[in-house]
Design a protein around this motif. Sequence first.
Motif, mmCIF file in Angstrom:
data_model
loop_
_atom_site.group_PDB
_atom_site.id
_atom_site.type_symbol
_atom_site.label_atom_id
_atom_site.label_comp_id
_atom_site.label_asym_id
_atom_site.label_seq_id
_atom_site.Cartn_x
_atom_site.Cartn_y
_atom_site.Cartn_z
ATOM 1 N N ILE A 16 -8.666 3.142 -0.129
ATOM 2 C CA ILE A 16 -8.799 1.739 0.295
ATOM 3 C C ILE A 16 -9.377 0.895 -0.839
ATOM 4 N N HIS A 17 -10.339 1.471 -1.554
ATOM 5 C CA HIS A 17 -10.973 0.762 -2.666
ATOM 6 C C HIS A 17 -9.926 0.341 -3.702
ATOM 7 N N LEU A 129 3.419 -2.620 6.263
ATOM 8 C CA LEU A 129 2.422 -1.559 6.444
ATOM 9 C C LEU A 129 2.538 -0.539 5.314
ATOM 10 N N VAL A 130 1.409 -0.278 4.683
ATOM 11 C CA VAL A 130 1.353 0.772 3.668
ATOM 12 C C VAL A 130 0.357 1.819 4.154
ATOM 13 N N GLY A 131 0.786 3.058 4.223
ATOM 14 C CA GLY A 131 -0.097 4.125 4.689
ATOM 15 C C GLY A 131 -1.253 4.332 3.719
ATOM 16 N N GLY A 132 -2.448 4.501 4.268
ATOM 17 C CA GLY A 132 -3.623 4.658 3.416
ATOM 18 C C GLY A 132 -4.222 6.044 3.528
ATOM 19 N N HIS A 137 1.963 11.390 7.794
ATOM 20 C CA HIS A 137 2.843 10.241 7.964
ATOM 21 C C HIS A 137 2.323 9.324 9.070
ATOM 22 N N PHE A 138 2.968 8.166 9.208
ATOM 23 C CA PHE A 138 2.612 7.268 10.305
ATOM 24 C C PHE A 138 2.807 7.983 11.639
ATOM 25 N N SER A 139 1.964 7.663 12.610
ATOM 26 C CA SER A 139 2.091 8.263 13.942
ATOM 27 C C SER A 139 3.289 7.661 14.683
ATOM 28 N N GLU A 140 3.714 8.350 15.735
ATOM 29 C CA GLU A 140 4.813 7.833 16.558
ATOM 30 C C GLU A 140 4.461 6.469 17.143
ATOM 31 N N GLU A 158 1.312 6.982 -4.364
ATOM 32 C CA GLU A 158 -0.063 6.664 -3.975
ATOM 33 C C GLU A 158 -0.109 5.294 -3.289
ATOM 34 N N THR A 159 -1.052 5.132 -2.388
ATOM 35 C CA THR A 159 -1.204 3.879 -1.645
ATOM 36 C C THR A 159 -1.345 2.675 -2.581
ATOM 37 N N TRP A 160 -2.192 2.840 -3.604
ATOM 38 C CA TRP A 160 -2.438 1.716 -4.511
ATOM 39 C C TRP A 160 -1.194 1.392 -5.328
ATOM 40 N N THR A 161 -0.365 2.388 -5.625
ATOM 41 C CA THR A 161 0.860 2.164 -6.390
ATOM 42 C C THR A 161 1.861 1.371 -5.552
ATOM 43 N N VAL A 162 2.043 1.769 -4.303
ATOM 44 C CA VAL A 162 2.962 1.033 -3.426
ATOM 45 C C VAL A 162 2.454 -0.393 -3.233
ATOM 46 N N THR A 163 1.152 -0.540 -2.996
ATOM 47 C CA THR A 163 0.558 -1.861 -2.784
ATOM 48 C C THR A 163 0.814 -2.769 -3.980
#
Lengths: 183, 183
Positions: A16-17, A129-132, A137-140, A158-163
């Motif tokens: 998240i940071h 939405l970007v998974g953190g 994976h994302f839930s149903e 990575e989350t920060w890369t997609v963001t």
Amino acid sequence: MKTLAENEKRGRPDIIHFALLEALGSPLNKERLLQVYVHTLSDHVIKVNPEARLPRNYSRFVGLMEQLFEFGKVPPSGQFLLELKRQSLSQLLREIKPDYVMAFSTKGVPNTLEEAVLKLSSRERPVVLVGGFPHNHFSEVTLKLVNELICIDPDMLETWTVTSRLIYEYERLISLPQKRLKG
Amino acid sequence: MKTLAENEKRGRPDIIHFALLEALGSPLNKERLLQVYVHTLSDHVIKVNPEARLPRNYSRFVGLMEQLFEFGKVPPSGQFLLELKRQSLSQLLREIKPDYVMAFSTKGVPNTLEEAVLKLSSRERPVVLVGGFPHNHFSEVTLKLVNELICIDPDMLETWTVTSRLIYEYERLISLPQKRLKG
């Protein structure tokens, strides 16, 4: 198994940071065209003031998070930088009222990020939405809230890369780099 | 004044940490099309093995850096992940033998990142310099090594933001997203 799977989504404030540093430092955010929320597995939502300047130092960031969970906002009085609510993702989306929700996952339909962001161009209030979480994976439940699930790379990025890439691609779509250079 | 100015370029391993995470986690690096070096103000060069998986945790990264400066490489034996040399930037460039050196600075010529990266397309061995200091600018000595100094945004962007966008833009240039999705 569910507990195990969910445990894999916990306890990585470093993700998240980094992701928040990428988002808040972007030209898109400086132009106040971005609103970031963090939804946690415990159904808390952190609303991030676009003007927040987060600590670069990780220990200080963790300290800030602790303060946030203790007082519900930081700083505890005055204009908030971060604000905490008990809220599910579906409650948050009902509040935001997006006209489109896109999410990224290696389980999604293959599309370049450029193609994906182009689909947002006709939308007034898109949410992405970007998974953190480090694994899994994302839930149903989450997937039911999503209009389109897209895979931009065969590997999990990575989350920060997609963001970072997502925000940059959106800036390109609206010609923000040119506009800012012309001043 | 020189000392003061140089002090502003020191002591921020967090900048290197984030920027390396962005670089090493990129598809460009996964395809082994990227080589990253870190040049420090003390004229050390850290050569980063593209296969290195760096700790996400900042304290562990700082521990790794300490080990690197003590032993000259990490791990101390076997195939290195990080290797340290005493080397100036001009010595490093003589070793790399680039056919073009581009650097980013708000003092440069205004260009979008897309235009800038397009200029690299005709080059065999381009080097791109991204400043890793929290304030201040490239030294005059460094600027003499540069073919082109480019400004991609009127505000000073974070090192990790420029690194991430630059790599992504280069991936786009060589159609890497499409190639990887086709597998």
